[in-house]
Design a protein around this motif. Structure first.
Motif, PDB file in Angstrom:
ATOM      1  N   GLU A  64       0.823  -3.487   4.195  1.00 33.80           N
ATOM      2  CA  GLU A  64      -0.242  -2.978   5.067  1.00 33.80           C
ATOM      3  C   GLU A  64      -0.012  -3.364   6.521  1.00 33.80           C
ATOM      4  OE1 GLU A  64      -5.088  -3.210   5.440  1.00 33.80           O
ATOM      5  OE2 GLU A  64      -4.147  -3.628   3.505  1.00 33.80           O
TER       6      GLU A  64
ATOM      7  N   CYS B 213      -3.695   4.048   0.414  1.00 32.27           N
ATOM      8  CA  CYS B 213      -4.339   3.491  -0.768  1.00 32.27           C
ATOM      9  C   CYS B 213      -3.486   2.367  -1.338  1.00 32.27           C
ATOM     10  CB  CYS B 213      -4.566   4.571  -1.827  1.00 32.27           C
ATOM     11  SG  CYS B 213      -3.046   5.326  -2.461  1.00 32.27           S
ATOM     12  N   GLU B 214      -4.058   1.656  -2.282  1.00 34.94           N
ATOM     13  CA  GLU B 214      -3.350   0.593  -2.983  1.00 34.94           C
ATOM     14  C   GLU B 214      -2.580   1.193  -4.140  1.00 34.94           C
ATOM     15  OE1 GLU B 214      -2.909  -2.661  -2.201  1.00 34.94           O
ATOM     16  OE2 GLU B 214      -3.949  -2.144  -0.355  1.00 34.94           O
TER      17      GLU B 214
ATOM     18  N   MET C 111       0.844  -1.179   0.000  1.00 32.35           N
ATOM     19  CA  MET C 111       0.000   0.000   0.000  1.00 32.35           C
ATOM     20  C   MET C 111       0.887   1.239   0.000  1.00 32.35           C
ATOM     21  SD  MET C 111      -1.605   0.695   3.758  1.00 32.35           S
ATOM     22  CE  MET C 111      -0.567   1.313   5.055  1.00 32.35           C
TER      23      MET C 111
END
Length: 93
Positions: free
Chosen positions: A61, A92-93, A1
């Motif tokens: 993450e 966010c990814e 992420m």
């Protein structure tokens, strides 16, 4: 992420000098398990409604807890927290 830290410095900050210090501080972030890369960008449009600096950590993450408790993160908060007018954290990814 991608873990973004977006900062607006207060009016007393020398933005260019502080940006260089932040870059030096974050150089060792990739030594923290789960952090793969650090991207730091300065704002290029000087307007009152703009933020000044973006730090993006490319990380796993599950490394977020490790990051939050790391010496580097604690140093960031203690040394730069009082210089920040406002900030945004965005993952966010």
């Amino acid at each position: 992420m991608l873990h973004h830290i977006i900062v607006k410095w207060n009016d007393t900050v020398d933005k260019q000098e502080t940006s260089q210090k932040v870059r030096a501080l974050y150089e060792s972030a990739v030594e923290i398990p789960g952090i793969h890369n650090v991207i730091i960008k300065d704002n290029v449009i000087a307007r009152q409604n703009r933020y000044d600096l973006m730090i993006a950590l490319d990380m796993d993450e599950d490394a977020l807890v490790t990051w939050d408790n790391s010496e580097l993160h604690l140093k960031w908060k203690s040394e730069y927290g009082s210089l920040i007018e406002s900030k945004c954290i965005f993952d966010c990814e």
